[in-house]
Design an enzyme around this catalytic site. Structure first.
Site, short mmCIF file in Angstrom:
data_model
loop_
_atom_site.label_atom_id
_atom_site.label_comp_id
_atom_site.label_asym_id
_atom_site.label_seq_id
_atom_site.Cartn_x
_atom_site.Cartn_y
_atom_site.Cartn_z
N GLY A 1 50.12 60.92 38.57
CA GLY A 1 51.34 61.54 38.04
C GLY A 1 51.98 62.49 39.03
O GLY A 1 53.10 62.93 38.83
N LYS A 2 51.25 62.85 40.09
CA LYS A 2 51.76 63.79 41.12
C LYS A 2 52.41 65.00 40.46
O LYS A 2 53.45 65.48 40.90
CB LYS A 2 52.69 63.08 42.09
CG LYS A 2 52.00 61.92 42.84
CD LYS A 2 52.87 61.29 43.90
CE LYS A 2 52.12 60.24 44.72
NZ LYS A 2 51.60 59.09 43.99
N ARG A 3 51.78 65.53 39.39
CA ARG A 3 52.34 66.64 38.65
C ARG A 3 52.28 67.93 39.46
O ARG A 3 51.41 68.08 40.33
CB ARG A 3 51.61 66.82 37.31
CG ARG A 3 51.78 65.63 36.36
CD ARG A 3 53.23 65.36 36.05
NE ARG A 3 53.41 64.48 34.90
CZ ARG A 3 53.83 63.21 34.95
NH1 ARG A 3 54.11 62.64 36.10
NH2 ARG A 3 54.01 62.53 33.84
N ASN B 1 57.92 63.18 41.66
CA ASN B 1 57.90 62.83 43.08
C ASN B 1 57.04 61.61 43.27
O ASN B 1 55.96 61.50 42.71
CB ASN B 1 57.38 64.00 43.93
CG ASN B 1 55.96 64.41 43.60
OD1 ASN B 1 55.04 64.19 44.38
ND2 ASN B 1 55.74 64.98 42.42
N ASP B 2 57.53 60.68 44.05
CA ASP B 2 56.79 59.50 44.47
C ASP B 2 57.66 58.79 45.49
O ASP B 2 58.61 59.38 46.00
CB ASP B 2 56.40 58.61 43.28
CG ASP B 2 55.01 58.01 43.53
OD1 ASP B 2 54.91 57.14 44.41
OD2 ASP B 2 54.06 58.43 42.87
#
Lengths: 307, 307
Positions: free
Chosen positions: A103-105, B106-107
């Site tokens: 999730g790259k939270r 973000n990705d």
């Protein structure tokens, strides 16, 4: 991180299968069945994704130690997609798989704590602790500094979970910020790597690795080797193998002398194996399993086994 | 960004109300009603949050131009919380409010595109374009470089949306990485600020501001002033006013000579106004409106009005 490492040792497989289910990867008959039951709607799409994921999980459960659902591919189907994400996580865990939520939270203080509760722990409602997504690990972004990482640690300790911090990502423009050198001579990625060692320092497990891992891309093998040397207590999640161009030689520097220290992800090459090999769509899961075995053997033979 | 700026001018109010609904902010009678209907469950909690938000939105719709739901506080209630997030966004938009989704997503590549579809655009299902969360703007994190920002731009152009990139955040540890100086003499935050100008360059609107805004905290007024001078085409979302310690004098440097260029967020001070002022819980929304008016007047008088 010990649970993941033990799963890797048990299956003699240091790889994780990414569950990034685009609709174009799903067999048409499966899509049609879902659409005829739920309509050509977000609900129908989310139902097809769940069906697809269950087939993949069934086929891979005896091969890989872990799966990594990418949140974006579920959020695009709204709350119905998030319901499928939750059901996917539960199904994978029931099958004995470790679930890394990608999730790259990132946020700060009590807001980051809410993300930790959502994705790793439980949420308190009227005095009861209820699980929401409850993955085993979560990817997070370090841009906000310690305020964005520290709220994870009590939740990780309490529920036996881990986090993976973005350090050096696999994409072409990852160097735009991450490779820049600060006045002290260290790059941004090396600085974040150093912080991972620091943030995780009091959570080291049986194998020497802490609960604060790092995301380091297979597409930059020199940096991977540099970071492996510099961060002896930081376990790596390595994307970029397969469709993104990394091979077994590229990921080898991520591992320690025991064949531990990293788990390598592939998503597209596994999920689309049936299309790439021209298999019948009913055999999509078998084709995924075959590719997962090929990937495992490719990497394990390169690193000389797992001890 | 023009739609947001026009809403700010129409309401003569450069502020946004954060919708970060912790259960402890919600009147007990509202919680009890939801629990008795749906149980002390994630569904019950999510139902109470929606009820609470609707009251806040009704009370604020004539005062503020925009609201900013923070995704973490919805995700903590699982898919039921995401359903409340979606319903909150729809309700606020129906009431004429501009919705900034604070997801700090973000990705890279097609994954970032999926986030853009989820939160700003539409998702294609069997040839139809279906909206999922469909906010008006989304906060995003720059750590991955251009590969994490560029996929947003076609969606922003097509659906008239915007993004706010984290540049200099309001938290105490924001300097841990953001304030470090690169070998070229520029800080990380100034470098990211410069990239925002570049990423947004071909999307400038009627007021000179592009679709790529920046998040710059009220708690660092010197950096706010520096960034305002350096980034003439970048609209700022300014958190940190109120509960986090920033005052009207601190946020004033974010504005241009027209009183435009920024929107200032407050969440806790508005949502908990009823508790802070000792109001009856039935008057929570009226107390929120009163605090929103106070905040508006505080800032507008400091910056000498909006032209």
């Amino acid at each position: 991180m010990d649970r993941l490492i033990e799963a890797i040792r048990a299956k003699k497989n240091p790889t994780v299968a990414g569950l990034d289910p685009k609709l174009s990867y799903i067999p048409q008959s499966m899509l049609n069945a879902a659409y005829s039951q739920y309509g050509k709607t977000l609900e129908g799409a989310a139902a097809a994704v769940l069906q697809f994921n269950k087939g993949i999980i069934d086929a891979l459960a005896s091969i890989v130690p872990a799966v990594k659902p990418q949140c974006a591919y579920y959020e695009q189907f709204g709350w119905q997609g998030m319901r499928t994400l939750e059901a996917t996580i539960r199904y994978a865990q029931e099958k004995g798989l470790y679930v890394i939520l990608d999730g790259k939270r990132n946020d700060i203080g009590t807001t980051m704590q809410a993300y930790a509760q959502a994705h790793l722990g439980t949420t308190e409602v009227a005095g009861q602790a209820l699980p929401a997504f409850a993955g085993d690990a979560l990817t997070v972004n370090p841009y906000l500094g310690a305020d964005g990482i520290e709220p994870l640690l009590p939740v990780c300790k309490r529920y036996d979970r881990s986090a993976f911090v973005l350090v050096k990502t696999s994409n072409p423009s990852s160097g735009e910020l991450q490779d820049r050198t600060f006045a002290d001579g260290k790059t941004l990625y090396a600085t974040v790597g150093g912080l991972c060692e620091q943030w995780g320092a009091d959570t080291r497990g049986e194998y020497g690795y802490s609960r604060v891992g790092a995301v380091v891309g297979a597409t930059y093998p020199a940096q991977l080797a540099e970071l492996r040397r510099a961060l002896p207590h930081t376990f790596f999640l390595v994307p970029g193998y397969g469709a993104q161009g990394g091979g077994a030689k590229d990921v080898a520097p991520a591992f320690d002398e025991r064949g531990l220290g990293a788990v390598v992800n592939a998503s597209r090459s596994i999920l689309t194996a049936w299309q790439k090999t021209g298999a019948d769509e009913r055999d999509y899961a078998a084709a995924a399993a075959k590719e997962a075995v090929r990937m495992r053997d490719d990497i394990v033979s390169e690193i000389g086994g797992i001890r």
